[in-house]
Write a protein that holds these residues in place. Structure first.
Motif, PDB file in Angstrom:
ATOM      1  N   PRO A   1      -1.320 -33.574 -42.565  1.00  0.00           N
ATOM      2  CA  PRO A   1      -2.449 -34.152 -41.753  1.00  0.00           C
ATOM      3  C   PRO A   1      -2.609 -35.563 -42.257  1.00  0.00           C
ATOM      4  O   PRO A   1      -3.121 -36.173 -41.208  1.00  0.00           O
ATOM      5  CB  PRO A   1      -3.477 -33.169 -42.400  1.00  0.00           C
ATOM      6  N   SER A   2      -2.428 -36.060 -43.137  1.00  0.00           N
ATOM      7  CA  SER A   2      -2.753 -37.407 -43.596  1.00  0.00           C
ATOM      8  C   SER A   2      -1.783 -38.341 -42.859  1.00  0.00           C
ATOM      9  O   SER A   2      -2.102 -39.757 -42.880  1.00  0.00           O
ATOM     10  CB  SER A   2      -2.569 -37.635 -45.175  1.00  0.00           C
ATOM     11  N   ILE A   3      -0.793 -37.962 -42.349  1.00  0.00           N
ATOM     12  CA  ILE A   3       0.097 -38.637 -41.611  1.00  0.00           C
ATOM     13  C   ILE A   3       0.074 -38.339 -39.943  1.00  0.00           C
ATOM     14  O   ILE A   3       0.345 -37.178 -39.668  1.00  0.00           O
ATOM     15  CB  ILE A   3       1.538 -38.678 -41.884  1.00  0.00           C
ATOM     16  N   PRO A   4      -0.731 -39.293 -39.289  1.00  0.00           N
ATOM     17  CA  PRO A   4      -0.935 -38.936 -37.681  1.00  0.00           C
ATOM     18  C   PRO A   4       0.565 -38.884 -36.861  1.00  0.00           C
ATOM     19  O   PRO A   4       1.503 -39.611 -37.103  1.00  0.00           O
ATOM     20  CB  PRO A   4      -1.539 -40.136 -37.361  1.00  0.00           C
ATOM     21  N   SER A   5       0.716 -37.599 -36.617  1.00  0.00           N
ATOM     22  CA  SER A   5       1.779 -37.200 -35.579  1.00  0.00           C
ATOM     23  C   SER A   5       1.200 -36.555 -34.519  1.00  0.00           C
ATOM     24  O   SER A   5       0.174 -36.036 -34.427  1.00  0.00           O
ATOM     25  CB  SER A   5       2.853 -36.535 -36.351  1.00  0.00           C
ATOM     26  N   TRP A   6       2.182 -36.774 -33.326  1.00  0.00           N
ATOM     27  CA  TRP A   6       1.647 -36.072 -32.149  1.00  0.00           C
ATOM     28  C   TRP A   6       1.301 -34.418 -31.997  1.00  0.00           C
ATOM     29  O   TRP A   6       0.574 -34.009 -31.742  1.00  0.00           O
ATOM     30  CB  TRP A   6       2.610 -36.168 -31.056  1.00  0.00           C
ATOM     31  N   GLY A   7       2.219 -33.845 -33.121  1.00  0.00           N
ATOM     32  CA  GLY A   7       1.936 -32.267 -33.200  1.00  0.00           C
ATOM     33  C   GLY A   7       0.747 -32.083 -33.911  1.00  0.00           C
ATOM     34  O   GLY A   7       0.075 -31.200 -33.428  1.00  0.00           O
ATOM     35  N   ASN A   8       0.187 -32.748 -35.091  1.00  0.00           N
ATOM     36  CA  ASN A   8      -0.879 -32.418 -35.893  1.00  0.00           C
ATOM     37  C   ASN A   8      -2.099 -33.077 -35.186  1.00  0.00           C
ATOM     38  O   ASN A   8      -3.225 -32.410 -35.322  1.00  0.00           O
ATOM     39  CB  ASN A   8      -0.821 -32.752 -37.215  1.00  0.00           C
ATOM     40  N   ILE A   9      -1.875 -34.174 -34.375  1.00  0.00           N
ATOM     41  CA  ILE A   9      -3.233 -34.512 -33.612  1.00  0.00           C
ATOM     42  C   ILE A   9      -3.465 -33.662 -32.557  1.00  0.00           C
ATOM     43  O   ILE A   9      -4.764 -32.905 -32.686  1.00  0.00           O
ATOM     44  CB  ILE A   9      -2.787 -35.859 -32.561  1.00  0.00           C
ATOM     45  N   ILE A  10      -2.560 -32.908 -31.821  1.00  0.00           N
ATOM     46  CA  ILE A  10      -2.824 -31.783 -30.924  1.00  0.00           C
ATOM     47  C   ILE A  10      -3.358 -30.436 -31.518  1.00  0.00           C
ATOM     48  O   ILE A  10      -4.327 -30.063 -31.070  1.00  0.00           O
ATOM     49  CB  ILE A  10      -1.714 -31.607 -30.048  1.00  0.00           C
ATOM     50  N   SER A  11      -2.714 -30.258 -32.722  1.00  0.00           N
ATOM     51  CA  SER A  11      -3.083 -28.920 -33.668  1.00  0.00           C
ATOM     52  C   SER A  11      -4.643 -29.129 -34.074  1.00  0.00           C
ATOM     53  O   SER A  11      -5.340 -28.333 -33.831  1.00  0.00           O
ATOM     54  CB  SER A  11      -2.457 -28.832 -34.773  1.00  0.00           C
ATOM     55  N   GLU A  12      -5.228 -30.405 -34.421  1.00  0.00           N
ATOM     56  CA  GLU A  12      -6.556 -30.426 -34.803  1.00  0.00           C
ATOM     57  C   GLU A  12      -7.371 -30.249 -33.691  1.00  0.00           C
ATOM     58  O   GLU A  12      -8.656 -30.055 -34.155  1.00  0.00           O
ATOM     59  CB  GLU A  12      -6.562 -31.634 -35.841  1.00  0.00           C
ATOM     60  N   ALA A  13      -7.164 -30.799 -32.658  1.00  0.00           N
ATOM     61  CA  ALA A  13      -7.841 -30.952 -31.405  1.00  0.00           C
ATOM     62  C   ALA A  13      -7.814 -29.657 -30.458  1.00  0.00           C
ATOM     63  O   ALA A  13      -8.752 -29.604 -29.760  1.00  0.00           O
ATOM     64  CB  ALA A  13      -7.309 -32.074 -30.606  1.00  0.00           C
ATOM     65  N   ARG A  14      -7.164 -28.629 -30.993  1.00  0.00           N
ATOM     66  CA  ARG A  14      -7.187 -27.596 -29.968  1.00  0.00           C
ATOM     67  C   ARG A  14      -8.338 -26.793 -29.709  1.00  0.00           C
ATOM     68  O   ARG A  14      -8.619 -26.252 -28.442  1.00  0.00           O
ATOM     69  CB  ARG A  14      -5.844 -26.271 -30.527  1.00  0.00           C
ATOM     70  N   SER A  15      -9.170 -26.696 -30.727  1.00  0.00           N
ATOM     71  CA  SER A  15     -10.490 -25.897 -30.580  1.00  0.00           C
ATOM     72  C   SER A  15     -11.517 -26.917 -29.954  1.00  0.00           C
ATOM     73  O   SER A  15     -12.530 -26.403 -29.456  1.00  0.00           O
ATOM     74  CB  SER A  15     -11.050 -25.797 -32.103  1.00  0.00           C
ATOM     75  N   PHE A  16     -11.104 -28.125 -29.456  1.00  0.00           N
ATOM     76  CA  PHE A  16     -12.041 -28.974 -28.784  1.00  0.00           C
ATOM     77  C   PHE A  16     -11.621 -29.450 -27.601  1.00  0.00           C
ATOM     78  O   PHE A  16     -12.267 -30.191 -26.665  1.00  0.00           O
ATOM     79  CB  PHE A  16     -12.260 -30.391 -29.665  1.00  0.00           C
ATOM     80  N   PHE A  17     -10.626 -28.431 -27.087  1.00  0.00           N
ATOM     81  CA  PHE A  17      -9.893 -28.902 -25.833  1.00  0.00           C
ATOM     82  C   PHE A  17     -10.985 -29.122 -24.583  1.00  0.00           C
ATOM     83  O   PHE A  17     -11.284 -29.884 -23.722  1.00  0.00           O
ATOM     84  CB  PHE A  17      -9.119 -28.113 -25.528  1.00  0.00           C
ATOM     85  N   GLN A  18     -11.942 -27.947 -24.494  1.00  0.00           N
ATOM     86  CA  GLN A  18     -12.674 -27.756 -23.330  1.00  0.00           C
ATOM     87  C   GLN A  18     -13.747 -28.834 -23.390  1.00  0.00           C
ATOM     88  O   GLN A  18     -14.287 -29.116 -22.276  1.00  0.00           O
ATOM     89  CB  GLN A  18     -13.578 -26.373 -23.325  1.00  0.00           C
ATOM     90  N   ILE A  19     -14.246 -29.431 -24.482  1.00  0.00           N
ATOM     91  CA  ILE A  19     -15.137 -30.582 -24.497  1.00  0.00           C
ATOM     92  C   ILE A  19     -14.407 -31.932 -24.735  1.00  0.00           C
ATOM     93  O   ILE A  19     -15.375 -32.798 -24.483  1.00  0.00           O
ATOM     94  CB  ILE A  19     -16.221 -30.234 -25.254  1.00  0.00           C
TER      95      ILE A  19
END
Length: 293
Positions: free
Chosen positions: A237-255
């Motif tokens: 998680p300390s290295i930003p990649s498109w995969g983990n950016i999307i993974s971290e944000a999946r719970s906030f997609f609706q807002i």
């Protein structure tokens, strides 16, 4: 007047440059793919000077801000700038895709040449390749990464292990068709050594399909890296990649849809660019396809 003689190396480079220019002009899709790919690579390399900030800088007061003139791609749940994280994430995908394509092509080429020309090598090495291909690729990648720790290096190694058997099988099939050709039999008859036959007669005829396969491997590796990062088995998680950016944000997609949408668009464009470029190379190197287009 004084005659000017070009060096021999310039004469050898010129046909390659001419062929590349003609290919890009004749196949607009290849030109579009190459342009997109160069642009995305440039974005990753020049990310520090493209109006970005530290992609890991947390600012709780700015959390979940929508895209605006201040935050072009908005901010995430920790207040990190999504624009900066998306641009820095391009580095991971490009590095993984290119490295996996290069390494799997080199290893697959070596294995394919040996197994296609030497029967004893075919009986041993291809059984190992068949065993690797019988395991679902994503499960094998997860298992290989789980044996160590999440890192870009381990992801590259795991994906190289997955893609090498596919490249090896492609090269082996090409070698098997070339092995019985008259020019190879003639070389064997006059006593040419096996390494020389492979390097001089077999290898040049495998380059065309190998280049096309390398582009598809590159695109597949980018998707696999994003998938591994999405499930927490890829880059840390300390290295930003498109995969983990999307993974971290999946719970906030609706807002906060922008946290997922922008990295997803960049990933889709990158894979599309690689595939368009690969299709153009395939059409340019295959006379049958060239006549249809």
């Amino acid at each position: 007047m004084t005659d000017i003689t070009l060096p021999a190396s310039s004469g050898r480079r010129q046909p390659v440059r001419r062929w590349t220019t003609q290919t890009l002009r004749r196949y607009p899709a290849a030109s579009l793919g190459a342009s997109l790919l160069v642009a995305i690579i440039a974005v990753g390399v020049l990310a520090p000077v493209l109006w970005t900030v530290d992609p890991e800088a947390v600012s709780p007061i700015h959390r979940l801000r929508a895209p605006s003139s201040e935050f072009w791609f908005g901010t995430d749940m920790l207040g990190r700038d999504v624009w900066s994280r998306t641009l820095y994430g391009a580095r991971v995908s490009v590095i993984v895709g290119l490295m996996v394509a290069v390494l799997s092509t080199v290893f697959g080429l070596a294995i394919g040449l040996l197994t296609g020309f030497l029967k004893w090598a075919d009986a041993v090495l291809m059984r190992v390749m068949d065993g690797l291909m019988s395991i679902p690729s994503i499960l094998l990648a997860i298992a290989l990464v789980a044996l160590t720790k999440p890192s870009i290096q381990n992801v590259i190694i795991a994906l190289t292990v997955i893609e090498t058997p596919r490249v090896a099988r492609l090269v082996r099939g090409t070698v098997l068709t070339l092995r019985d050709q008259p020019f190879v039999e003639a070389a064997i008859t006059v006593g040419t050594t096996t390494p020389l036959i492979l390097m001089r007669h077999i290898l040049p005829n495998t380059i065309a399909p190998l280049l096309v396969q390398a582009t598809y491997v590159c695109g597949a590796a980018m998707i696999a890296e994003a998938l591994l990062s999405f499930i927490g088995a890829g880059t840390p998680p300390s290295i930003p990649s498109w995969g983990n950016i999307i993974s971290e944000a999946r719970s906030f997609f609706q807002i906060a849809w922008w946290i997922i949408v922008f990295p997803g668009i960049f990933l889709s464009l990158t894979v599309l660019a690689v595939n368009l470029f690969g299709d153009g190379i395939s059409a340019a190197l295959d006379p049958r396809l060239a006549r249809r287009m």
